[in-house]
Design a protein around this motif. Structure first.
Motif, PDB file in Angstrom:
ATOM      1  N   ARG A  60      -0.072   2.897   0.887  1.00  0.00           N
ATOM      2  CA  ARG A  60       0.543   4.197   1.186  1.00  0.00           C
ATOM      3  C   ARG A  60      -0.455   5.215   1.723  1.00  0.00           C
ATOM      4  NH1 ARG A  60       3.125   2.392  -3.549  1.00  0.00           N
ATOM      5  NH2 ARG A  60       5.403   2.277  -3.357  1.00  0.00           N
ATOM      6  N   ARG A  94       0.623  -4.067   7.252  1.00  0.00           N
ATOM      7  CA  ARG A  94       1.592  -3.371   6.411  1.00  0.00           C
ATOM      8  C   ARG A  94       2.453  -4.400   5.681  1.00  0.00           C
ATOM      9  NH1 ARG A  94       4.385  -0.494  10.200  1.00  0.00           N
ATOM     10  NH2 ARG A  94       3.407   1.533   9.799  1.00  0.00           N
ATOM     11  N   THR A 111       7.426   0.243   1.234  1.00  0.00           N
ATOM     12  CA  THR A 111       6.114  -0.331   0.933  1.00  0.00           C
ATOM     13  C   THR A 111       6.218  -1.318  -0.217  1.00  0.00           C
ATOM     14  OG1 THR A 111       5.025   1.707   1.665  1.00  0.00           O
ATOM     15  CG2 THR A 111       3.735   0.201   0.306  1.00  0.00           C
TER      16      THR A 111
END
Length: 256
Positions: free
Chosen positions: A155, A181, A188
């Motif tokens: 993050r 990612r 996330t």
């Protein structure tokens, strides 16, 4: 069904690790009888192993961008130990890693035989590491570093230790910025990050028990290192990765 998936994944992983042990053992034997540089062979074998390792993990990978056609210093954000098999399966390359990884059971030995370069913080060996990086790049071998110096939860992006990019400036090798990612259900992924007091075995078992998640790897436009200071090169790489991951969110400063 979940328990069955877990055991299938675990079995597949053990088969891959056995394959890695055989390859690493073969490299050890070659080291006894050959004095020439085995790095190119190490990288090819390592890539083959990491492709299999990544396939044994519960990820769906999507690749964005173009693979470089010349040796580069790869620079990536760092979320988990799984970054290594996912990125290392793309092209034959080596990694720069913390010295403590060398002491990990099995994984440390495999990393050593794969040609990983190890760095110890505050150990006064920065000159030695610099020479290793320069020699590696001068010999035309791709190298990947994680200039944040540690992992994050995906993050945020920490500042880059720009001294690690000095080798690209001195050897005039371009930098390949990479953004990785991990996503789960569009957000996330909370399982993939390897942070804090996590140990490798516990994290691995959590991964194998989890549902498959998405991984995006973005290969961003390469950066020309010529004429730049290491700080400016680090700032450009950091900005490119931050923009890819977080859009217009302000980037963190580059560490000296």
């Amino acid at each position: 069904m979940k328990k069955l998936h877990f055991h299938i994944r675990l079995y597949r992983l053990l088969v891959v690790l056995a394959f890695g042990l055989v390859m690493a053992g073969g490299v050890s034997l070659l080291e006894r009888f050959r004095r020439d540089d085995l790095m190119a062979l190490r990288q090819r074998l390592t890539r083959r192993f990491l492709v299999q390792l990544a396939a044994a993990l519960p990820f769906r990978l999507s690749l964005h961008g173009k693979l470089p056609d010349r040796p580069m210093l790869w620079v990536s954000n760092h979320v988990s130990w799984t970054d290594i098999p996912l990125l290392g399966g793309l092209v034959p390359l080596s990694f720069l890693s913390k010295a403590k990884v060398r002491s990990w059971p099995l994984a440390g030995w495999l990393a050593h035989k794969a040609g990983t370069l190890f760095i110890r913080r505050g150990a006064g060996d920065s000159g030695l590491v610099r020479n290793q990086l320069l020699r590696h790049l001068h010999n035309g071998h791709d190298l990947l570093i994680f200039p944040e110096g540690t992992t994050t939860d995906g993050r945020s992006l920490r500042g880059f230790h720009s001294r690690l990019l000095a080798s690209a400036v001195e050897s005039r090798v371009p930098v390949q910025p990479v953004a990785i990612r991990y996503l789960r259900d569009g957000a996330t992924d909370p399982v993939a990050p390897f942070i804090g007091d996590d140990d490798l075995l516990s994290h691995l078992l959590r991964l194998l028990r989890s549902e498959r998640s998405e991984v995006e790897i973005h290969l961003l436009p390469p950066l020309d290192s010529q004429g730049l200071s290491r700080t400016e090169l680090g700032r450009q790489a950091h900005t490119a990765i931050a923009r890819c991951l977080f859009g217009d969110r302000s980037a963190l400063p580059v560490a000296a």
